[in-house]
Design an enzyme around this catalytic site. Sequence first.
Site, PDB file in Angstrom:
ATOM      1  N   LYS A 199      28.824 -33.895 -17.995  1.00  0.00           N
ATOM      2  CA  LYS A 199      29.078 -34.291 -19.722  1.00  0.00           C
ATOM      3  C   LYS A 199      27.986 -35.678 -20.718  1.00  0.00           C
ATOM      4  O   LYS A 199      27.351 -35.171 -21.552  1.00  0.00           O
ATOM      5  CB  LYS A 199      29.950 -34.063 -20.598  1.00  0.00           C
TER       6      LYS A 199
ATOM      7  N   GLN B 146      39.168 -35.493 -22.586  1.00  0.00           N
ATOM      8  CA  GLN B 146      39.020 -34.368 -21.377  1.00  0.00           C
ATOM      9  C   GLN B 146      40.766 -34.244 -20.932  1.00  0.00           C
ATOM     10  O   GLN B 146      41.778 -34.872 -21.185  1.00  0.00           O
ATOM     11  CB  GLN B 146      38.793 -35.875 -20.248  1.00  0.00           C
TER      12      GLN B 146
ATOM     13  N   ASP C  77      35.374 -29.749 -29.161  1.00  0.00           N
ATOM     14  CA  ASP C  77      35.260 -28.376 -28.339  1.00  0.00           C
ATOM     15  C   ASP C  77      36.154 -27.606 -28.996  1.00  0.00           C
ATOM     16  O   ASP C  77      36.305 -26.336 -28.197  1.00  0.00           O
ATOM     17  CB  ASP C  77      36.761 -29.531 -27.259  1.00  0.00           C
TER      18      ASP C  77
END
Length: 294
Positions: free
Chosen positions: A53, A97, A120
């Site tokens: 990412k 994460q 997200d």
Amino acid sequence: MAIILDGKSLAKKIRQQLKSEVNQFVEKGLRNPSLAVILVGNDPASEVYVKNKRKACEEVGINSLYIHLSEDTPEEELLRIIDKLNKDEDVDGILVQLPLPKHIDTQKVITSISPEKDVDGFHPENVGKLSTGMKDGIIPCTPLGIWILLKEYGIETFKKDVVIVGASNIVGKPMGLLFLRNEEATVTICHKNTKDLRKYTEEADILVVAVGKPNLITADMVKRDVVVVDVGINRLEDGRLVGDTDFENIKEKAFAITPVPGGVGPMTVASLLINTVSVYRQKFGYPKHPLTDV
Ligand code: NAD
């Protein structure tokens, strides 16, 4: 032989497009977009995801601020860091994460992220917006990436029977909501307690599989000309990376299928970049990114 839905190439094209968009903003005198990435602990898979990412961010000109915390970081410490990032005008997106260590309440952490910075799309406010059809929320990266991939290949979704296998908050459920948003398709979501999985998969025009079990879906479980989206990522003992479907045999029968690797994975990362640039654009008074307009 099925059309291979090449997420890797499309993700590359999107990164190039985003790079030139970011350049144009920077040339106008704006700062670069920025994404804060928080990793707690040293889970090897998570470390690889975070690395990918951050690399993708760098490629398109998004500054990534990496915060790597030790496994035993107290929940309050993580919440304090998120609070600081929420208030930081120079931070556009915040990504924590997952999975988090067991002593940390994941839902509490997700809810602590400012919904406007929740790239997200997991915050209950963004989930609520997706489920009620409000278009100003943030769509989770994997469903958004799948949607963009299907549209790129001209896959018709209108009036289709969509079957999703896997009902997680990050893939299965938001994917279903996206197909339902404009009453586009008829959606069935299956999960581990579905009595007869085959009964549903056999009927699917579009089958999205997000479980994490190699070979869960075999060629005899799908109808001819189905579109198969394989979200699963499984590492076999011999080191090979495979999805949840029997790709080799299904590709002889399907209309289109995503490979693993090179299908949904790169599109998920591309969508993270799209969501981050979209938040950045809106911060500076521009409309949200057109690719989020689904
Ligand atoms: P999860 O573990 O949170 O959810 C798995 C879902 O599968 C659950 O709803 C469960 O009920 C269902 N399930 C389990 N066994 C089943 C069975 N036998 N039949 C039907 N349903 C069953 O998983 P997740 O986070 O949604 O991830 C699923 C897979 O997708 C994993 O392999 C993960 O690595 C992968 N993934 C890939 C990407 C990507 O970008 N490619 C993104 C997210 C997740």
